[in-house]
Design a protein around this motif. Structure first.
Motif: not given
Length: 256
Positions: A4-11, A38-50
């Motif tokens: 998840t985003l929280d998990l990855y950013t905490d890391y 790797t699949r999660w990073l490839s599938s998520v595009y982070l922008d101003s909405r997130q």
């Protein structure tokens, strides 16, 4: 277990060395595979909405805590996350780093930060992607550029956040002190505090502006400790310019 985003950013925040999908998997003893990351990073595009979705609750609490005389400001700046050993692409490519005075390879992004009281949080971000090929007419060398300039990205972000947050000033360095940016900030009903290069030209009166009588800022005589009211070239309204002289650590003098 899912990435998840929280998990990855905490890391990323807690890591003191090199980070990787394998490293995150190892941290959880294989309960989270590096392929999942790797699949999660490839599938998520982070922008101003997130970014805004995470910042909004913090901003609303800060707004409620502000006293009647207090106000919020926005701060714009761009940063480069250097990735010297990554294969180049439209997102990870060469950018000029003004702090180093040279080109570096990495991820370049423009962020807009909301500051009120003790809160300082990003509310919008734009990634610089060089997707357009440009040919130098003299050398015929082909290079890549972004379809939008950083100043155009800023103006687009300001139009969006106009509906999201209240603020009094936009703060920025001289890179963003263009006439277009100043005019837009005023049209949106806000003020600005920008650094200006000394070569920027200004007129001392509206009549002088009408006659095209502009001169460089470093040729103007500033009253001691007082702002000077001038008309910058291309800016619709008069602005107040303050000159600050300070001493550097090496004893030399600088002017802001």
């Amino acid at each position: 277990m899912a990435c998840t985003l929280d998990l990855y950013t905490d890391y990323l925040i807690s890591s003191t060395g090199q980070t990787s999908a394998t490293g995150l998997s190892r941290l959880f003893d294989g309960q989270l595979s590096h392929d999942q990351v790797t699949r999660w990073l490839s599938s998520v595009y982070l922008d101003s909405r997130q970014v805004w979705a995470h910042a909004k609750p913090l901003v609303r609490r800060a707004e409620q805590a502000l006293e009647a005389a207090d106000f919020a400001v926005l701060v714009v700046d761009d940063s480069i996350l250097e990735k010297a050993h990554t294969d180049p692409n439209a997102l990870l490519c060469t950018h000029y780093d003004h702090s180093l005075g040279r080109y570096v390879k990495g991820l370049n992004f423009v962020s807009l930060r909301y500051v009120a009281g003790s809160l300082s949080v990003p509310i919008a971000v734009e990634l610089v992607e060089k997707t357009q090929a440009v040919t130098d007419p003299k050398t015929q060398k082909v290079s890549q550029k972004s379809p939008l300039t950083k100043n155009e990205m800023l103006r687009a972000m300001l139009r969006v956040v106009q509906q999201q947050v209240a603020y009094r000033y936009l703060l920025a360095d001289s890179w963003y002190a263009s006439a277009e940016n100043m005019n837009q900030v005023r049209e949106l009903g806000h003020d600005f505090i920008f650094a200006l290069p000394t070569s920027r030209t200004a007129a001392r009166s509206e009549v002088a502006r009408g006659n095209g009588e502009f001169q460089a800022l470093d040729t103007l005589v500033f009253p001691e400790g007082q702002p000077l009211r001038v008309w910058l070239r291309g800016v619709a309204e008069a602005v107040l310019v303050v000159r600050q002289v300070f001493t550097n650590k090496d004893g030399s003098q600088g002017v802001l």
